[in-house]
Design a protein around this motif. Structure first.
Motif, PDB file in Angstrom:
ATOM      1  N   SER A  32       7.809  -0.460  -5.275  1.00 54.62           N
ATOM      2  CA  SER A  32       8.253  -1.596  -4.453  1.00 54.62           C
ATOM      3  C   SER A  32       8.474  -2.856  -5.294  1.00 54.62           C
ATOM      4  O   SER A  32       9.124  -3.793  -4.858  1.00 54.62           O
ATOM      5  CB  SER A  32       7.217  -1.885  -3.356  1.00 54.62           C
TER       6      SER A  32
ATOM      7  N   GLN B 131      12.595  -2.737  -6.601  1.00 48.99           N
ATOM      8  CA  GLN B 131      13.407  -2.095  -5.571  1.00 48.99           C
ATOM      9  C   GLN B 131      14.904  -2.244  -5.817  1.00 48.99           C
ATOM     10  O   GLN B 131      15.670  -1.330  -5.593  1.00 48.99           O
ATOM     11  CB  GLN B 131      13.053  -2.700  -4.211  1.00 48.99           C
TER      12      GLN B 131
ATOM     13  N   LYS C 183       3.346  -1.240   0.530  1.00 51.91           N
ATOM     14  CA  LYS C 183       3.851  -2.358  -0.275  1.00 51.91           C
ATOM     15  C   LYS C 183       2.662  -3.035  -0.931  1.00 51.91           C
ATOM     16  O   LYS C 183       1.589  -3.110  -0.330  1.00 51.91           O
ATOM     17  CB  LYS C 183       4.496  -3.413   0.628  1.00 51.91           C
TER      18      LYS C 183
ATOM     19  N   GLU D 158       2.715  -7.015   4.792  1.00 53.95           N
ATOM     20  CA  GLU D 158       2.024  -8.192   4.220  1.00 53.95           C
ATOM     21  C   GLU D 158       1.136  -8.885   5.251  1.00 53.95           C
ATOM     22  O   GLU D 158       0.149  -9.521   4.898  1.00 53.95           O
ATOM     23  CB  GLU D 158       3.002  -9.271   3.733  1.00 53.95           C
TER      24      GLU D 158
END
Ligand code: FES
Ligand SMILES: [Fe+2]
Length: 362
Positions: free
Chosen positions: A48, A51, A179, A299
């Motif tokens: 990630s 990317q 992530k 997140e």
């Protein structure tokens, strides 16, 4: 989850730990950099982080500056982060996105595949576009979305280096969705091996980690030594929970805690998808940088995920305090080495590998 086990050497001479001088002598670390860190696969990041084409990040492996970048052909490559003209460190930032890489000294530029684009202080670039004038490449492989590099051109491929570790991750269906949401670095005043030793046994858990043993069923705790890695874990006590959120009965697996030779740990706790990659990077022979990369699906953390982070931090603080106390004792003349209990076989596997890598008989 059960893997191909390896037999840990069980002869009486091996009941002792490696000599404590290996935790206190500066020249031992120099040897370890050469014989261990420069020859093993080192985790450097997650897919990630690169990317898009041109995404790059910089890192250090065995004291070497390394640059990882996704090229215009979508291939992710690693290079020494060093200019072929006169050695200047090429990219200074930790991460970013570039169409072309430029050295800040005399302005040489490089394509994302490492080939030289222009060398302004040389009239004719044609003769430079191969070999010596290109960035020096480093082996890079990706498994389970994790990026590893190895400075040793002769090392076994990544997937063959850790037995069935990557196969054992195949049932973790959320890995591809994770992530990197958080990174923490902390300086630990102890040799890097002391923290690995600590991670590889849970004899200290009932004394040092009250919240951990209150949550997990320690009567079922086991550590399995496998090829160049080990895995440990147990189940969660049926009436307990991590943090404030009750786990559902289908998730009563207490998580799995992997160690990969030499200095990498991967922990997966139950509950929503999560993974933490921990590395113990030596700063000097008595100081270590603990790097914690935390991965979640999003997140924006839920309360359950925040509680899990706090839980992990608490256990970590308890461990850091112990290994810093241990380092004081390593320096003492009182003892030259320690002894293993029958349940410290995970540490014994690690010490056997250290002895083999450094060719130590004691
Ligand atoms: S050192 Fe990089 S261009 Fe001269
Ligand atoms: Fe611990």
């Amino acid at each position: 989850m059960m893997a191909n086990q390896v037999q840990v050497n069980d002869t009486s001479t091996m009941i002792k730990t490696i000599p404590y001088r290996l935790y206190t002598e500066p020249q031992v670390l120099k040897e370890e950099q050469e014989k261990i860190f420069a020859r093993s696969w080192q985790f450097v990041g997650h897919s990630s982080q690169v990317q898009k084409q041109g995404d790059y990040f910089t890192c250090e492996v065995a004291g070497e500056p390394i640059l990882v970048v996704r090229g215009k052909d979508d291939q992710v490559r690693a290079f020494y982060n060093v200019c072929p003209h006169r050695a200047t460190k090429l990219e200074k930032k930790e991460e970013g996105n570039k169409k072309i890489l430029q050295c800040g000294y005399h302005g040489w530029t490089f394509n994302l595949d490492g080939s030289l684009y222009k060398a302004p202080n040389f009239k004719n670039t044609d003769s430079f576009c191969e070999g010596e004038a290109c960035l020096r490449s480093v082996r890079l492989e990706m498994e389970a979305s994790m990026i590893f590099v190895n400075l040793d051109d002769d090392a076994l491929p990544l997937a063959e280096s850790y037995g069935d570790f990557f196969t054992s991750l195949k049932d973790v269906e959320f890995l591809g969705e994770l992530k990197k949401v958080w990174e923490k670095k902390r300086v630990i005043k102890a040799n890097w091996k002391a923290f690995i030793d600590n991670y590889l046994e849970c004899d200290h858990c009932p004394i040092a980690h009250p919240s951990f043993v209150a949550t997990l069923d320690m009567s079922q705790y086991s550590i399995v030594a496998c090829e160049n890695y080990s895995v440990q874990g147990t189940i969660v006590k049926p009436d307990k929970q991590y943090g404030s959120v009750e786990l559902n009965k289908a998730e009563f697996q207490g998580g799995r805690f992997y160690w990969l030779w030499p200095n990498m740990m991967v922990t997966i706790y139950p509950g929503s998808g999560n993974m933490t990659v921990i590395q113990m990077v030596p700063i000097d022979h008595e100081t270590t940088l603990g790097v914690y990369h935390v991965f979640f699906r999003d997140e924006n953390l839920t309360q359950e995920e925040k509680d899990l982070l706090a839980f992990m931090e608490q256990v970590r603080d308890e461990d850091v305090e112990l290994v810093e106390l241990e380092q004081i004792g390593f320096r003492s003349r009182a003892f030259k080495e320690g002894r293993f209990s029958p349940t410290e076989h995970g540490v014994r596997q690690f010490h056997d590998m250290i002895r083999e890598a450094l060719d130590i008989k004691a």
